[in-house]
Design a protein around this motif. Structure first.
Motif, PDB file in Angstrom:
ATOM      1  N   ASN A 121       0.715  -0.989   0.026  1.00  0.00           N
ATOM      2  CA  ASN A 121      -0.359   0.262   0.204  1.00  0.00           C
ATOM      3  C   ASN A 121       0.866   1.504  -0.079  1.00  0.00           C
ATOM      4  OD1 ASN A 121      -1.992  -1.055  -0.140  1.00  0.00           O
ATOM      5  ND2 ASN A 121      -3.077  -0.610   1.801  1.00  0.00           N
ATOM      6  N   GLY A 122       1.975   1.553   0.196  1.00  0.00           N
ATOM      7  CA  GLY A 122       2.970   2.458  -0.169  1.00  0.00           C
ATOM      8  C   GLY A 122       3.411   3.122  -1.327  1.00  0.00           C
ATOM      9  N   GLN A 123       4.215   3.645  -1.296  1.00  0.00           N
ATOM     10  CA  GLN A 123       3.743   4.268  -2.519  1.00  0.00           C
ATOM     11  C   GLN A 123       4.848   3.786  -3.184  1.00  0.00           C
ATOM     12  OE1 GLN A 123       6.579   8.518  -3.496  1.00  0.00           O
ATOM     13  NE2 GLN A 123       8.591   7.081  -2.827  1.00  0.00           N
ATOM     14  N   ASP A 124       6.146   3.007  -2.723  1.00  0.00           N
ATOM     15  CA  ASP A 124       6.913   2.146  -4.095  1.00  0.00           C
ATOM     16  C   ASP A 124       5.941   1.008  -4.187  1.00  0.00           C
ATOM     17  OD1 ASP A 124       8.573   3.681  -3.295  1.00  0.00           O
ATOM     18  OD2 ASP A 124      10.829   2.028  -2.609  1.00  0.00           O
ATOM     19  N   ASP A 160       7.649 -16.752  -6.222  1.00  0.00           N
ATOM     20  CA  ASP A 160       9.935 -16.634  -6.807  1.00  0.00           C
ATOM     21  C   ASP A 160       9.952 -15.656  -6.670  1.00  0.00           C
ATOM     22  OD1 ASP A 160       8.423 -18.962  -8.255  1.00  0.00           O
ATOM     23  OD2 ASP A 160       7.193 -17.240  -9.398  1.00  0.00           O
ATOM     24  N   GLU A 161       9.771 -14.778  -6.343  1.00  0.00           N
ATOM     25  CA  GLU A 161      10.532 -12.973  -6.331  1.00  0.00           C
ATOM     26  C   GLU A 161       9.661 -12.894  -4.992  1.00  0.00           C
ATOM     27  OE1 GLU A 161      10.800 -10.895  -8.991  1.00  0.00           O
ATOM     28  OE2 GLU A 161      11.633 -12.112 -10.107  1.00  0.00           O
ATOM     29  N   ILE A 162      10.680 -12.163  -3.532  1.00  0.00           N
ATOM     30  CA  ILE A 162      10.019 -11.184  -2.591  1.00  0.00           C
ATOM     31  C   ILE A 162      10.326  -9.667  -2.467  1.00  0.00           C
ATOM     32  CG2 ILE A 162       9.380 -11.046   0.125  1.00  0.00           C
ATOM     33  CD1 ILE A 162       9.560 -14.471   0.207  1.00  0.00           C
ATOM     34  N   TYR A 163       9.416  -9.383  -2.585  1.00  0.00           N
ATOM     35  CA  TYR A 163      10.327  -7.719  -2.682  1.00  0.00           C
ATOM     36  C   TYR A 163       9.821  -6.805  -0.777  1.00  0.00           C
ATOM     37  CZ  TYR A 163      11.073  -7.750  -7.567  1.00  0.00           C
ATOM     38  OH  TYR A 163      11.135  -8.924  -8.349  1.00  0.00           O
ATOM     39  N   HIS A 164      10.700  -6.776  -0.394  1.00  0.00           N
ATOM     40  CA  HIS A 164      10.241  -6.799   1.303  1.00  0.00           C
ATOM     41  C   HIS A 164      10.335  -4.839   0.950  1.00  0.00           C
ATOM     42  CE1 HIS A 164       9.493  -6.723   5.512  1.00  0.00           C
ATOM     43  NE2 HIS A 164      10.962  -6.770   6.467  1.00  0.00           N
ATOM     44  N   LEU A 165       9.267  -4.146   1.108  1.00  0.00           N
ATOM     45  CA  LEU A 165       9.000  -2.821   1.309  1.00  0.00           C
ATOM     46  C   LEU A 165       8.879  -2.024   2.727  1.00  0.00           C
ATOM     47  CD1 LEU A 165       7.624  -1.879  -1.903  1.00  0.00           C
ATOM     48  CD2 LEU A 165      10.603  -2.704  -1.840  1.00  0.00           C
ATOM     49  N   ALA A 166       8.072  -3.156   3.118  1.00  0.00           N
ATOM     50  CA  ALA A 166       7.173  -3.189   4.630  1.00  0.00           C
ATOM     51  C   ALA A 166       8.098  -2.386   5.126  1.00  0.00           C
ATOM     52  CB  ALA A 166       6.268  -3.994   5.237  1.00  0.00           C
ATOM     53  N   ALA A 167       7.715  -1.124   6.408  1.00  0.00           N
ATOM     54  CA  ALA A 167       8.625  -0.612   7.540  1.00  0.00           C
ATOM     55  C   ALA A 167       7.946   0.523   7.782  1.00  0.00           C
ATOM     56  CB  ALA A 167       9.821   0.258   6.771  1.00  0.00           C
ATOM     57  N   PRO A 217       4.577  11.476  -7.257  1.00  0.00           N
ATOM     58  CA  PRO A 217       2.783  12.420  -6.179  1.00  0.00           C
ATOM     59  C   PRO A 217       2.363  11.029  -5.384  1.00  0.00           C
ATOM     60  CG  PRO A 217       2.844  12.629  -8.534  1.00  0.00           C
ATOM     61  CD  PRO A 217       4.051  11.898  -8.005  1.00  0.00           C
ATOM     62  N   ARG A 218       2.364   9.689  -4.681  1.00  0.00           N
ATOM     63  CA  ARG A 218       1.794   9.000  -3.982  1.00  0.00           C
ATOM     64  C   ARG A 218       2.685   8.815  -2.495  1.00  0.00           C
ATOM     65  NH1 ARG A 218      -2.063   5.251  -5.396  1.00  0.00           N
ATOM     66  NH2 ARG A 218      -3.012   6.035  -7.713  1.00  0.00           N
ATOM     67  N   ARG A 219       3.837   9.967  -2.191  1.00  0.00           N
ATOM     68  CA  ARG A 219       4.837  10.160  -1.276  1.00  0.00           C
ATOM     69  C   ARG A 219       4.468  10.712  -0.495  1.00  0.00           C
ATOM     70  NH1 ARG A 219       9.487   8.370   0.910  1.00  0.00           N
ATOM     71  NH2 ARG A 219      11.280   9.882   1.076  1.00  0.00           N
ATOM     72  N   GLY A 220       4.000   9.954   1.110  1.00  0.00           N
ATOM     73  CA  GLY A 220       3.526   9.893   1.877  1.00  0.00           C
ATOM     74  C   GLY A 220       3.792  11.854   2.289  1.00  0.00           C
ATOM     75  N   GLU A 221       3.014  12.724   2.901  1.00  0.00           N
ATOM     76  CA  GLU A 221       2.439  13.776   2.826  1.00  0.00           C
ATOM     77  C   GLU A 221       3.191  13.851   4.427  1.00  0.00           C
ATOM     78  OE1 GLU A 221      -1.940  15.154   3.061  1.00  0.00           O
ATOM     79  OE2 GLU A 221      -1.952  14.213   1.924  1.00  0.00           O
ATOM     80  N   ALA A 222       3.880  13.365   4.787  1.00  0.00           N
ATOM     81  CA  ALA A 222       5.069  14.299   6.237  1.00  0.00           C
ATOM     82  C   ALA A 222       6.295  13.689   5.489  1.00  0.00           C
ATOM     83  CB  ALA A 222       4.440  12.552   6.986  1.00  0.00           C
TER      84      ALA A 222
END
Ligand code: GDP
Length: 322
Positions: free
Chosen positions: A11-14, A68-75, A179-184
């Motif tokens: 759900n994040g920008q990336d 097959d591939e995991i992209y770990h973007l959660a943080a 434009p999807r960057r968090g507003e903070a």
């Protein structure tokens, strides 16, 4: 057979840009999100809930998705906030990665399948930089609970690669915006304020240290680098950035300039946005990515500021009508 990708933090920008990119490459894309709204309904198709502060259902998710591939973007990815909630940040941004790597090790053993793992490492790990520009060989000096947690995850990723022969890689990405960057985050905070000021909905913009310098690129360009990192014969770590550095002041100049305003008339400094320890300067040396991945950013600093302002002008105009 379609390749299956699992994106944490979808759900994040990336997550947004990477999903689109992978779908365009005909992947079957699944996601993990922590933005659960209990009681509101079923999760969307191909989306699973997991809070990385806990992570007890990761084995189950891996078994179901069979990626097959995991992209770990959660943080927990906000640096200033990490000073207020350091332990939670360490749990999610640090130990959360270990929870996933450990679940993955077990899953690989059970399924006898080899999965490719991407860790979203961060230029914040360079912190109080010991040299500039920063490359894959530059030592780390983290300056926030967030950066310390990312250093932990970086080394866990390498340790799983070296201990168990797993295909696990770090992309050390410098700041990337859209434009999807968090507003903070400072760029989006600025472009949103520019639109509101231009449309007469706001008078002032309060910021912290505007002399800080960052290597800012466009998130849409950077997700391609994530994918390229997982397409190499051998797992490896890469710095991804533009190689240019600009101050927050320069971003102000570009963003207000995009709608013919002078930022100096609107910006005030508010020390509440200062950080207990600041990262003054970041600038990537992306030579290895250029040579080995054949990756280059496409959107320039000026174009980035302009496209973000244009998107926020559209959004804010709609808000005004409503
Ligand atoms: P970061 O590099 O991950 O911390 O990304 P940010 O966009 O949050 O911050 C970039 C730089 O802008 C940092 O050096 C901040 O100290 C500086 N900055 C100045 N004013 C602000 C502000 O009001 N909000 C944020 N988020 N950053 C600010």
């Amino acid at each position: 057979m379609k390749r299956v990708a699992l994106i944490t933090g979808i759900n994040g920008q990336d997550g947004y840009y990477l999903s689109r990119f992978l779908k365009s490459k005909d992947y079957d894309v699944h996601g993990i999100t922590s933005c659960s709204k209990p009681g509101i309904g079923e999760p969307p198709a191909n989306c699973y809930y997991c809070d990385f502060a806990e992570g007890s259902n990761l084995n189950q998710i891996l078994g179901t998705v069979q990626p097959d591939e995991i992209y770990h973007l959660a943080a927990q990815s906000h640096v200033r906030l990490s000073f207020d909630i350091p332990v939670y940040t360490a749990e999610v941004t640090g130990v959360g990665t270990l929870r996933l790597l450990e679940a993955l090790r077990y899953y690989e053993e059970q399924s006898q399948k080899k999965i490719r793992f991407y860790q979203a490492s961060s230029s914040e790990m360079f912190g109080k930089v010991v040299e500039s520009p920063q490359s894959e060989t530059t030592p780390f000096h983290p300056r926030s609970p967030y950066a310390c947690a990312k250093v932990f995850s970086y080394w866990q990723t390498i340790n799983y690669r070296e201990s168990y022969g797993m295909y696990a890689c770090n992309g050390i990405l410098f700041n990337h915006e859209s434009p999807r960057r968090g507003e903070a985050f400072v760029t989006r905070k600025i472009t949103k304020a520019v639109a509101r000021i231009k449309l007469g909905m706001q008078d002032k913009l309060y910021l912290g240290n505007i002399d800080a310098k960052r290597d800012w690129g466009f998130a849409g360009d950077y997700v391609e680098a994530m994918w390229l990192i997982l397409q190499q014969d051998k797992p490896d770590d890469f710095v991804i950035g533009t190689g240019e550095t600009h101050s927050v002041r320069e971003f102000l100049e570009a963003a207000f300039g995009a709608v013919d305003l002078d930022w100096k008339q609107y910006v005030e400094i508010d020390p509440q946005y200062y950080r207990p320890a600041e990262v003054e300067l970041l600038c990537a040396d992306p030579t290895k990515a250029r040579e080995k991945l054949n990756w280059e950013p496409k959107v320039s600093f000026e174009e980035l500021a302009r496209l973000m302002v244009e998107a926020d002008m559209k959004l804010t105009q709609q808000e005004k009508i409503l």
